[in-house]
Design a protein around this motif. Structure first.
Motif, short mmCIF file in Angstrom:
data_model
loop_
_atom_site.label_atom_id
_atom_site.label_comp_id
_atom_site.label_asym_id
_atom_site.label_seq_id
_atom_site.Cartn_x
_atom_site.Cartn_y
_atom_site.Cartn_z
N THR A 139 40.66 65.85 69.31
CA THR A 139 39.79 65.70 68.14
C THR A 139 38.31 65.52 68.48
OG1 THR A 139 40.18 63.30 68.10
CG2 THR A 139 41.67 64.69 66.80
N GLN A 140 37.97 65.33 69.76
CA GLN A 140 36.57 65.07 70.08
C GLN A 140 35.70 66.33 70.07
OE1 GLN A 140 39.06 64.99 72.24
NE2 GLN A 140 38.44 65.46 74.36
N TRP A 141 36.34 67.51 70.18
CA TRP A 141 35.56 68.74 70.27
C TRP A 141 34.99 69.13 68.91
CZ3 TRP A 141 34.26 69.77 74.97
CH2 TRP A 141 35.12 69.41 76.01
N ARG A 142 33.74 69.59 68.94
CA ARG A 142 33.06 69.96 67.70
C ARG A 142 31.99 71.01 68.00
NH1 ARG A 142 29.64 66.09 64.69
NH2 ARG A 142 28.58 68.05 64.25
N ILE A 202 37.91 71.91 62.37
CA ILE A 202 38.48 71.03 61.34
C ILE A 202 39.34 69.95 61.98
CG2 ILE A 202 38.41 72.77 59.52
CD1 ILE A 202 41.42 73.09 59.83
N SER A 203 39.59 70.07 63.27
CA SER A 203 40.33 69.04 64.00
C SER A 203 39.43 67.86 64.37
CB SER A 203 40.97 69.63 65.25
OG SER A 203 40.02 70.37 66.00
N ASN A 204 38.12 68.01 64.22
CA ASN A 204 37.18 66.93 64.46
C ASN A 204 36.91 66.21 63.14
OD1 ASN A 204 34.09 66.10 64.28
ND2 ASN A 204 34.68 65.91 66.42
N PRO A 205 37.11 64.90 63.07
CA PRO A 205 36.98 64.18 61.79
C PRO A 205 35.64 64.39 61.08
CG PRO A 205 38.00 62.76 63.42
CD PRO A 205 37.55 63.99 64.15
N GLU A 206 34.54 64.32 61.84
CA GLU A 206 33.23 64.47 61.22
C GLU A 206 33.01 65.90 60.72
OE1 GLU A 206 28.47 64.12 62.37
OE2 GLU A 206 30.01 63.32 63.74
N GLU A 207 33.39 66.87 61.54
CA GLU A 207 33.19 68.26 61.15
C GLU A 207 34.15 68.67 60.04
OE1 GLU A 207 30.86 70.98 64.04
OE2 GLU A 207 32.98 71.08 64.56
N HIS A 208 35.32 68.04 60.01
CA HIS A 208 36.27 68.27 58.92
C HIS A 208 35.61 67.95 57.58
CE1 HIS A 208 39.61 67.28 56.20
NE2 HIS A 208 40.39 68.04 56.96
N LYS A 209 34.90 66.83 57.51
CA LYS A 209 34.21 66.44 56.27
C LYS A 209 33.10 67.43 55.93
CE LYS A 209 35.07 61.47 56.79
NZ LYS A 209 34.44 60.13 56.99
#
Length: 237
Positions: A139-142, A202-209
């Motif tokens: 999840t850290q990748w963005r 979308i697997s990154n929490p911030e980028e998902h938002k």
């Protein structure tokens, strides 16, 4: 008599100002648009039963279609001709060959890719841009990233770098570089400068938002269009 001459002179000057304004307006009207004469084939990744990467709230095929439509609108405003591989929730096959039947989803997905290549062959665009969303277990990748095929059209690298630069400048949340990648059927088989645009994870929490936000999707579209403009500007110069 003197008064008549003064009124006539003022009227003449006024008409001259109006004429100059009209001529300036005409010049602006006939100035070529930034992307006049450029034809772009826009590919909203996945579609239909093939939703691509997804979470409980977000489906890649929905995101890519929304962004692609925003890109289409902006490109047309800049004078480009735009062709979409799909304009609806379904895949390209569903839109361009709805009566075809398949024995498996795998067969349909491959024929769908071939349909997108066929559209490129038929439409003969100047550029091909396929829009996607990334997802991996970590999840850290963005960060948005643009890919080109090292054995595809030689113009793909320059297009990828232009759009990647626009992402860095416009979104200001990624320091990624454009990257070459093999094994991508579309990039290898489409005979025009072609790129895959991964708009974020979308697997990154911030980028998902961010990707769930319509305003951010418009910013992504702005960056893609800016990258295309940059690329075409370099081609002209």
């Amino acid at each position: 008599m003197k008064r008549v001459l003064i009124i006539g002179l003022l009227l003449f000057c006024s008409l001259g100002v109006v004429w100059m304004g009209v001529r300036a307006s005409d010049r602006a009207f006939f100035m070529p648009a930034e992307l006049a004469g450029v034809k772009v084939l826009l590919d909203a990744g996945h579609g239909g039963e093939d939703g691509g990467a997804s979470t409980d709230e977000l489906i890649e095929s929905d995101i890519t279609l929304t962004i692609s439509k925003e890109v289409e609108k902006r490109l047309k405003q800049k004078g480009a001709t735009v062709v979409m591989t799909r304009t609806k929730a379904g895949d390209a096959i569903g839109e361009h060959a709805p009566d075809r039947k398949f024995s498996s989803l795998r067969d349909r997905k491959f024929e769908d890719l071939k349909m997108r290549v066929k559209l490129a062959e038929t439409e003969e665009p100047d550029l091909f841009v396929s829009i996607h969303v990334n997802a991996i277990p970590q999840t850290q990748w963005r960060g948005a990233q643009v890919f080109y095929h090292p054995e595809g059209h030689e113009g793909g690298e320059a297009l990828a770098k232009s759009i990647q630069g626009a992402f860095r400048d416009g979104l200001k949340n990624t320091d990624r570089e454009a990257m070459k990648i093999k094994g991508i059927y579309l990039l290898k088989n489409i005979q025009t400068p072609s790129v895959i645009v991964e708009t974020g994870f979308i697997s990154n929490p911030e980028e998902h938002k961010l990707l769930a936000d319509p305003a951010y999707r418009k910013k992504v579209a702005d960056a893609i269009v800016d990258g295309i403009v940059r690329h075409q500007s370099m081609e002209v110069n």
